[in-house]
Design an enzyme around this catalytic site. Structure first.
Site, short mmCIF file in Angstrom:
data_model
loop_
_atom_site.label_atom_id
_atom_site.label_comp_id
_atom_site.label_asym_id
_atom_site.label_seq_id
_atom_site.Cartn_x
_atom_site.Cartn_y
_atom_site.Cartn_z
N HIS A 162 -47.69 -71.12 -93.32
CA HIS A 162 -46.91 -70.92 -92.08
C HIS A 162 -47.12 -72.07 -91.11
O HIS A 162 -46.97 -71.90 -89.90
CB HIS A 162 -47.29 -69.60 -91.40
CG HIS A 162 -47.33 -68.43 -92.33
ND1 HIS A 162 -46.24 -67.63 -92.59
CD2 HIS A 162 -48.35 -67.93 -93.10
CE1 HIS A 162 -46.57 -66.68 -93.46
NE2 HIS A 162 -47.84 -66.86 -93.79
N SER A 283 -37.42 -98.28 -82.72
CA SER A 283 -36.33 -97.77 -81.90
C SER A 283 -35.68 -98.93 -81.17
O SER A 283 -36.35 -99.89 -80.79
CB SER A 283 -36.88 -96.76 -80.89
OG SER A 283 -36.02 -96.66 -79.78
N LYS A 289 -42.00 -97.07 -80.34
CA LYS A 289 -41.70 -96.16 -81.44
C LYS A 289 -41.88 -96.78 -82.82
O LYS A 289 -41.52 -97.92 -83.05
CB LYS A 289 -40.25 -95.64 -81.34
CG LYS A 289 -39.99 -94.66 -80.24
CD LYS A 289 -40.75 -93.34 -80.38
CE LYS A 289 -40.21 -92.46 -81.47
NZ LYS A 289 -38.85 -91.97 -81.17
N ASN A 291 -40.81 -95.12 -86.36
CA ASN A 291 -40.20 -93.91 -86.92
C ASN A 291 -40.33 -93.86 -88.43
O ASN A 291 -40.25 -94.89 -89.10
CB ASN A 291 -38.73 -93.84 -86.52
CG ASN A 291 -38.55 -93.72 -85.02
OD1 ASN A 291 -39.39 -93.14 -84.33
ND2 ASN A 291 -37.49 -94.31 -84.51
N GLU A 296 -37.49 -89.41 -93.48
CA GLU A 296 -36.34 -88.62 -93.00
C GLU A 296 -35.15 -88.78 -93.94
O GLU A 296 -34.38 -87.85 -94.17
CB GLU A 296 -35.99 -89.03 -91.57
CG GLU A 296 -37.07 -88.59 -90.58
CD GLU A 296 -36.97 -89.29 -89.23
OE1 GLU A 296 -35.92 -89.86 -88.91
OE2 GLU A 296 -37.97 -89.25 -88.49
N TYR A 323 -9.18 -79.92 -121.61
CA TYR A 323 -9.29 -81.01 -120.65
C TYR A 323 -8.24 -80.85 -119.56
O TYR A 323 -7.07 -80.55 -119.85
CB TYR A 323 -9.13 -82.39 -121.32
CG TYR A 323 -9.22 -83.50 -120.29
CD1 TYR A 323 -10.46 -84.01 -119.89
CD2 TYR A 323 -8.08 -84.00 -119.66
CE1 TYR A 323 -10.56 -84.97 -118.90
CE2 TYR A 323 -8.17 -84.96 -118.67
CZ TYR A 323 -9.40 -85.45 -118.29
OH TYR A 323 -9.49 -86.39 -117.31
N GLN A 328 -12.04 -85.39 -114.04
CA GLN A 328 -12.32 -86.77 -113.62
C GLN A 328 -13.19 -86.77 -112.35
O GLN A 328 -13.86 -87.75 -112.07
CB GLN A 328 -11.01 -87.51 -113.38
CG GLN A 328 -11.17 -88.95 -112.97
CD GLN A 328 -9.89 -89.74 -113.11
OE1 GLN A 328 -9.51 -90.14 -114.21
NE2 GLN A 328 -9.18 -89.93 -112.01
N LYS A 331 -17.29 -87.76 -112.03
CA LYS A 331 -18.01 -89.04 -112.05
C LYS A 331 -18.61 -89.46 -110.72
O LYS A 331 -19.78 -89.84 -110.66
CB LYS A 331 -17.09 -90.14 -112.57
CG LYS A 331 -16.92 -90.02 -114.07
CD LYS A 331 -15.80 -90.83 -114.60
CE LYS A 331 -15.30 -90.22 -115.87
NZ LYS A 331 -14.63 -88.89 -115.68
N1 ARG Z 1 -10.28 -91.09 -116.59
C1 ARG Z 1 -10.24 -89.84 -117.25
C2 ARG Z 1 -11.44 -88.99 -116.83
O1 ARG Z 1 -12.29 -89.53 -116.24
C3 ARG Z 1 -10.27 -90.06 -118.73
C4 ARG Z 1 -9.68 -88.98 -119.53
C5 ARG Z 1 -8.22 -88.95 -119.37
N2 ARG Z 1 -7.61 -88.01 -120.25
C6 ARG Z 1 -6.36 -87.60 -120.08
N3 ARG Z 1 -5.90 -86.74 -120.91
N4 ARG Z 1 -5.63 -88.04 -119.09
O2 ARG Z 1 -11.52 -87.82 -117.06
#
Ligand code: ARG
Length: 463
Positions: A162, A283, A289, A291, A296, A323, A328, A331
């Site tokens: 605590h 600062s 200061k 920091n 953080e 799919y 996409q 990523k």
């Molecule tokens: N750039 C696409 C992705 O990152 C690749 C796959 C595309 N596939 C499709 N059927 N358009 O998912």
């Protein structure tokens, strides 16, 4: 015939793509990071086609030469992107055509779809990041925690619950606690790696491969440990990305709590540690200061990685088999998560290896009331039930407080015996922080032997 500047899927389209749609759709600005995995995938895939008699030896050799050439361009940051390149897969294939001629390059995608291609690349990419950056960086962090813990094993500090002073512990015990979390993170990552390292290649767009490609051969060539057994799953499963980002979120949660402790410890009020200049900033207004920005940021970036995970989970939720372009969206959060996690490991390692510990301040923060449990234990050793001793010890604390004494060690033997006749002269031996710590020598405790055992155990787990 295609002149190579039109989109790879352009055959059925007559109208132009809205330029904004092109930008909206394009993933090359970030998925170029997977160029090596993409070239590797194509190299092994074309070897699979050659095995089927769909490519001659000479064609395969030419393709592999071209792929090596493209890799050199990317490595040297000399790959020239074409405005029509949609993603890393189309960019590499377009470039292959330019280098070896479209006649041969046009054969590499036989039976393959970007659907199995992209997820093959992703799995290879994730595996490489885990092996080449995350594992070493995490091990580096655990190593400095252990080294510091071994070197500073004699320093005592208050342990908190605590955020109130609770019981004395070794500073090394605190260090070892985070080394333990991070070692578990390391092991957890190994389990995730094992699951993600499966091959989707050869699943085609969704329904499977029309020429009977040897998927085991492809998997082996790419270093996967098995083949994903259902082609629909192969192209649409992104659980490995979710798992990896969950892993990153959990790691950042650990690093955030670690940072929070250190932020508290380096305030003037605590003064237990001092961050090195390398991980502090000043600062712009207040000259005095210093920091703890590094800490953080470690704490703050945990929110961002959690956002990466939840954002993508929302994209994934409710999309139909198999799919869909929603995928996409895996990523950018994934890459952000992996980079943030890696950088956080490196910063935390730097912070820990360069901070200075103020032993005197840590030990000055130990107060006698933190030995009240030890006082209760003293009577337990004389045969009194703990529930009773807990109460008696509490009375001693209250009495000392009411008398305005600085601690329970300042009560006289007579005063103690007035509270409970079973107190004897040897009770004063309780008021020793070192002994309090050393009594906790059961596995996992804060006694020197127990902490050293923890550290050795952690070392053997990572080696
Ligand atoms: N750039 C696409 C992705 O990152 C690749 C796959 C595309 N596939 C499709 N059927 N358009 O998912």
């Amino acid at each position: 015939m295609s002149d190579g500047t039109q989109k790879l899927w352009g055959g059925r389209f007559t109208g132009e793509t809205d330029p904004l749609m092109h930008l909206y759709n394009a993933s090359l600005p970030y998925d170029y990071k997977m160029y090596k995995a993409d070239l590797e995938g194509t190299k092994v895939y074309t070897a699979g086609l050659q095995k089927l008699g769909l490519l001659t030896d000479a064609e395969l050799a030419k393709i592999h030469e071209g792929l090596a050439e493209i890799q050199k361009e990317w490595d040297a940051d000399k790959f020239v992107r074409h405005p029509n390149d949609e993603d890393i897969h189309t960019a590499n294939e377009r470039r292959l055509g330019e280098i070896i001629g479209r006649e041969i390059a046009g054969k590499v995608h036989t039976g393959r779809s970007r659907n199995d291609q992209v997820v093959t690349d992703l799995r290879i990419y994730c595996r490489d990041v885990v092996n080449d950056t995350l594992f070493p960086a995490l091990k580096g962090l655990v190593d400095v925690l252990i080294k510091r813990a071994e070197g500073e094993i004699d320093i005592l500090m208050p342990g908190y619950t605590h955020l109130q002073r609770a019981q004395p512990i070794r500073w090394s015990h605190w260090l070892s606690s985070y080394a333990t979390y991070f070692t578990e993170d390391y092991k957890r990552l190994g389990q995730i790696l094992h699951r993600l390292n499966q091959s989707p290649l050869g699943a085609g767009a969704l329904a499977g491969h029309p020429y009977g490609i040897d998927r085991e051969f492809l998997a082996e060539g790419l270093g996967f440990n098995s083949v994903i057994g259902n082609s629909l799953v192969a192209v649409s499963d992104r659980d490995f990305i979710v798992e990896l980002m969950f892993w990153g979120t959990l790691f950042m949660n650990h690093i955030s709590r670690f940072a929070e402790d250190l932020i508290i410890y380096c305030t003037a009020e605590f003064g237990f540690i001092q961050l090195s200049d390398a991980y502090s900033t000043g600062s712009s207004l207040m000259p005095q200061k210093k920091n703890a920005d590094s800490l953080e940021l470690l704490r703050g970036k945990s929110g961002r990685v959690f956002g990466d995970l939840t954002g993508f989970l929302m994209s994934l939720k409710g999309i139909p088999s198999t799919y869909d372009k929603d995928m996409q969206e895996d990523k950018e959060p994934l890459f952000d998560c992996l980079t943030t996690v890696e950088h956080s490991m490196l910063i935390a390692t730097g912070v820990i290896s360069t901070l200075t510990v103020n032993k005197d301040k840590m030990e000055a923060a130990l107060t006698m009331d933190m030995l009240a449990t030890d006082l209760a234990d003293y009577l337990v050793r004389k045969g009194v039930p703990f529930r009773e001793t807990h109460h008696i010890s509490g009375e001693c604390v209250a009495t000392a407080e009411n008398l305005g004494l600085s601690g329970i060690d300042k009560l006289t033997l007579e005063q103690y015996q007035k509270i409970d006749s079973r107190f004897a002269e040897d009770l004063f031996e309780t008021f020793n922080f070192e002994q309090s710590v050393e009594r906790r020598n059961a596995t996992g405790g804060t006694a020197k032997s127990a902490v050293l055992k923890q550290l050795n155990n952690l070392k053997s787990q990572l080696n």
